[in-house]
Design a protein around this motif. Structure first.
Motif, mmCIF file in Angstrom:
data_model
loop_
_atom_site.group_PDB
_atom_site.id
_atom_site.type_symbol
_atom_site.label_atom_id
_atom_site.label_comp_id
_atom_site.label_asym_id
_atom_site.label_seq_id
_atom_site.Cartn_x
_atom_site.Cartn_y
_atom_site.Cartn_z
ATOM 1 N N ALA A 131 -29.120 -9.010 97.958
ATOM 2 C CA ALA A 131 -29.508 -10.229 97.254
ATOM 3 C C ALA A 131 -28.547 -11.344 97.638
ATOM 4 O O ALA A 131 -27.383 -11.092 97.953
ATOM 5 C CB ALA A 131 -29.497 -10.010 95.738
ATOM 6 N N ASN A 132 -29.042 -12.581 97.594
ATOM 7 C CA ASN A 132 -28.177 -13.701 97.952
ATOM 8 C C ASN A 132 -27.628 -14.404 96.709
ATOM 9 O O ASN A 132 -27.889 -13.988 95.565
ATOM 10 C CB ASN A 132 -28.902 -14.671 98.897
ATOM 11 C CG ASN A 132 -30.030 -15.432 98.199
ATOM 12 O OD1 ASN A 132 -30.245 -15.320 96.991
ATOM 13 N ND2 ASN A 132 -30.764 -16.211 98.966
ATOM 14 N N ARG A 133 -26.886 -15.477 96.914
ATOM 15 C CA ARG A 133 -26.226 -16.154 95.796
ATOM 16 C C ARG A 133 -27.226 -16.869 94.885
ATOM 17 O O ARG A 133 -26.918 -17.107 93.710
ATOM 18 C CB ARG A 133 -25.194 -17.142 96.341
ATOM 19 C CG ARG A 133 -23.960 -16.461 96.916
ATOM 20 C CD ARG A 133 -22.951 -17.449 97.468
ATOM 21 N NE ARG A 133 -23.485 -18.133 98.643
ATOM 22 C CZ ARG A 133 -22.795 -19.019 99.351
ATOM 23 N NH1 ARG A 133 -21.558 -19.341 99.002
ATOM 24 N NH2 ARG A 133 -23.337 -19.585 100.416
ATOM 25 N N GLY A 134 -28.397 -17.182 95.409
ATOM 26 C CA GLY A 134 -29.419 -17.775 94.548
ATOM 27 C C GLY A 134 -29.860 -16.810 93.466
ATOM 28 O O GLY A 134 -30.094 -17.201 92.315
ATOM 29 N N VAL A 135 -29.965 -15.532 93.804
ATOM 30 C CA VAL A 135 -30.309 -14.511 92.807
ATOM 31 C C VAL A 135 -29.161 -14.341 91.822
ATOM 32 O O VAL A 135 -29.370 -14.246 90.602
ATOM 33 C CB VAL A 135 -30.637 -13.176 93.503
ATOM 34 C CG1 VAL A 135 -30.807 -12.060 92.478
ATOM 35 C CG2 VAL A 135 -31.895 -13.312 94.352
ATOM 36 N N THR A 136 -27.936 -14.297 92.334
ATOM 37 C CA THR A 136 -26.763 -14.143 91.467
ATOM 38 C C THR A 136 -26.710 -15.252 90.432
ATOM 39 O O THR A 136 -26.387 -15.016 89.255
ATOM 40 C CB THR A 136 -25.475 -14.158 92.313
ATOM 41 O OG1 THR A 136 -25.554 -13.129 93.300
ATOM 42 C CG2 THR A 136 -24.256 -13.936 91.443
ATOM 43 N N MET A 137 -27.059 -16.466 90.830
ATOM 44 C CA MET A 137 -27.071 -17.591 89.901
ATOM 45 C C MET A 137 -28.048 -17.339 88.749
ATOM 46 O O MET A 137 -27.729 -17.574 87.579
ATOM 47 C CB MET A 137 -27.468 -18.866 90.641
ATOM 48 C CG MET A 137 -27.608 -20.099 89.753
ATOM 49 S SD MET A 137 -28.724 -21.341 90.457
ATOM 50 C CE MET A 137 -30.322 -20.524 90.273
ATOM 51 N N LEU A 138 -29.239 -16.836 89.055
ATOM 52 C CA LEU A 138 -30.241 -16.602 88.017
ATOM 53 C C LEU A 138 -29.804 -15.513 87.045
ATOM 54 O O LEU A 138 -30.261 -15.485 85.896
ATOM 55 C CB LEU A 138 -31.578 -16.207 88.645
ATOM 56 C CG LEU A 138 -32.326 -17.294 89.421
ATOM 57 C CD1 LEU A 138 -33.631 -16.742 89.976
ATOM 58 C CD2 LEU A 138 -32.598 -18.508 88.529
ATOM 59 N N LEU A 139 -28.926 -14.611 87.496
ATOM 60 C CA LEU A 139 -28.503 -13.493 86.665
ATOM 61 C C LEU A 139 -27.267 -13.805 85.835
ATOM 62 O O LEU A 139 -26.743 -12.909 85.157
ATOM 63 C CB LEU A 139 -28.237 -12.260 87.546
ATOM 64 C CG LEU A 139 -29.451 -11.718 88.305
ATOM 65 C CD1 LEU A 139 -29.058 -10.516 89.149
ATOM 66 C CD2 LEU A 139 -30.585 -11.363 87.356
ATOM 67 N N ASP A 140 -26.805 -15.054 85.859
ATOM 68 C CA ASP A 140 -25.665 -15.437 85.025
ATOM 69 C C ASP A 140 -25.954 -15.082 83.563
ATOM 70 O O ASP A 140 -27.008 -15.447 83.025
ATOM 71 C CB ASP A 140 -25.402 -16.950 85.123
ATOM 72 C CG ASP A 140 -24.744 -17.333 86.427
ATOM 73 O OD1 ASP A 140 -24.245 -16.433 87.126
ATOM 74 O OD2 ASP A 140 -24.726 -18.539 86.742
ATOM 75 N N GLY A 141 -25.024 -14.356 82.930
ATOM 76 C CA GLY A 141 -25.183 -14.031 81.520
ATOM 77 C C GLY A 141 -25.882 -12.727 81.234
ATOM 78 O O GLY A 141 -25.942 -12.302 80.079
ATOM 79 N N VAL A 142 -26.439 -12.080 82.236
ATOM 80 C CA VAL A 142 -27.088 -10.778 82.026
ATOM 81 C C VAL A 142 -25.990 -9.739 81.768
ATOM 82 O O VAL A 142 -24.972 -9.722 82.470
ATOM 83 C CB VAL A 142 -27.933 -10.376 83.255
ATOM 84 C CG1 VAL A 142 -28.435 -8.946 83.130
ATOM 85 C CG2 VAL A 142 -29.105 -11.336 83.415
ATOM 86 N N PRO A 143 -26.149 -8.863 80.765
ATOM 87 C CA PRO A 143 -25.106 -7.868 80.455
ATOM 88 C C PRO A 143 -24.754 -7.005 81.657
ATOM 89 O O PRO A 143 -25.620 -6.654 82.464
ATOM 90 C CB PRO A 143 -25.755 -7.024 79.344
ATOM 91 C CG PRO A 143 -26.769 -7.923 78.723
ATOM 92 C CD PRO A 143 -27.286 -8.787 79.836
ATOM 93 N N GLU A 144 -23.479 -6.672 81.758
ATOM 94 C CA GLU A 144 -22.979 -5.899 82.896
ATOM 95 C C GLU A 144 -23.703 -4.564 83.040
ATOM 96 O O GLU A 144 -23.913 -4.093 84.149
ATOM 97 C CB GLU A 144 -21.473 -5.666 82.745
ATOM 98 C CG GLU A 144 -20.618 -6.886 83.027
ATOM 99 C CD GLU A 144 -20.724 -7.336 84.488
ATOM 100 O OE1 GLU A 144 -20.873 -6.471 85.373
ATOM 101 O OE2 GLU A 144 -20.675 -8.556 84.730
ATOM 102 N N ARG A 145 -24.079 -3.941 81.923
ATOM 103 C CA ARG A 145 -24.705 -2.621 82.022
ATOM 104 C C ARG A 145 -26.049 -2.687 82.742
ATOM 105 O O ARG A 145 -26.477 -1.707 83.365
ATOM 106 C CB ARG A 145 -24.876 -2.001 80.642
ATOM 107 C CG ARG A 145 -25.778 -2.768 79.688
ATOM 108 C CD ARG A 145 -25.795 -2.138 78.298
ATOM 109 N NE ARG A 145 -26.718 -2.802 77.405
ATOM 110 C CZ ARG A 145 -28.015 -2.557 77.378
ATOM 111 N NH1 ARG A 145 -28.528 -1.640 78.197
ATOM 112 N NH2 ARG A 145 -28.816 -3.201 76.542
ATOM 113 N N LEU A 146 -26.724 -3.847 82.674
ATOM 114 C CA LEU A 146 -27.981 -3.993 83.404
ATOM 115 C C LEU A 146 -27.751 -4.296 84.881
ATOM 116 O O LEU A 146 -28.669 -4.173 85.693
ATOM 117 C CB LEU A 146 -28.841 -5.099 82.792
ATOM 118 C CG LEU A 146 -29.474 -4.813 81.430
ATOM 119 C CD1 LEU A 146 -30.321 -5.999 80.989
ATOM 120 C CD2 LEU A 146 -30.325 -3.550 81.474
#
Length: 272
Positions: A127-142
């Protein structure tokens, strides 16, 4: 990846019924299939009823014309008493180094827009950084491996609460997954479908269907909240043409294209 368990019971059924099932699924007559494959309707009939054992070459030819997935082509060969034709190379094998590097360059080159690579069960390969941006705030366990794109999207603690048109987007994803489950007869996909379909829909997920007035988009968008904005994306999925390996055949590149100028401008501004 390992061989799908669905191939084992399939082999015990014999190749004839399996070929007939694929032909009927594709809504192709015996005569039409015979014409495409350079055979005769009578021979196709004999193969389907078990009166004639097809050669390995004919099995592969019929499978190609019926657009049978590569993994299932191996299952057809096993059912006919032949060895699998297509290898299944682990993705971390050095033989696929060039492929992996190419995929990484592809999705990095798509930045600042989101792009990712998934396998047959929607586990994220890259995955690229654009995906990482969308996942900001998602719990670490997920976010713990194996990262699964559908689980992240539909889980009530994942992206689901942020997707403004969740009900219609969820319906689209579940319908696609259900079609793939029926096509591949995969226990992994069936388990994934049962899991994500059971997730509760958070409040505010929008109506079950789209709005009465058509939205100004050429295709169904995913509308997700991020940093106080609503970003709209159109999803595109690409696969490899004529793959010769089961692993490669089951990889897919998903890119999220901005669906409106505001989304494009916001993502480009973040990249500066």
């Amino acid at each position: 990846m390992t061989a799908d368990a669905s191939s084992v019971p399939a082999a015990g059924r014999g190749v004839g019924p399996l070929l007939r099932a694929w032909r009927e699924r594709r809504r192709v007559s015996q005569l039409e299939l015979a014409s495409r494959a350079g055979s005769s309707a009578r021979h196709i009939s004999f193969v389907e009823t078990g009166r004639s054992r097809p050669s390995a070459e004919l099995v592969l030819r019929l499978a190609e014309h019926l657009e049978v997935p590569v993994r299932e082509r191996n299952a057809l060969l096993l059912a006919a008493g032949y060895a699998p034709h297509y290898p299944e190379t682990p993705l971390d094998d050095p033989a696929l180094d060039t492929l992996r590097a190419g995929l990484e360059r592809l999705i990095r080159g798509y930045e600042p827009y989101p792009a990712l690579v998934v396998d047959a069960a929607y586990d994220v390969v890259a995955a690229n950084r654009g995906v990482t941006m969308l996942l900001d705030g998602v719990p670490e366990r997920l976010l713990a491996p194996p990262l699964n794109a559908l689980r992240l999207t539909l889980h009530p603690e994942g992206l689901a609460p942020r997707i403004r048109n969740l009900r219609v987007w969820r319906g689209h994803l579940l319908a696609r997954l259900e079609r793939q489950t029926a096509l591949h007869r995969s226990p992994r996909l069936r388990a994934l479908y049962d899991e994500v379909a059971a997730y509760p829909v958070p409040e505010g997920g929008g109506p079950e269907a789209g709005p009465e007035e058509p939205e100004p988009f050429p295709a169904l968008p995913m509308q997700v909240e991020h940093a106080g904005r609503t970003l709209s994306f159109l999803s595109s999925i690409s696969t490899f043409n004529t793959p010769m390996d089961v692993t490669v055949a089951e990889l897919a590149v998903e890119t999220l294209l901005p669906a409106d100028p505001a989304t494009a401008e916001y993502l480009q501004g973040r990249a500066l």
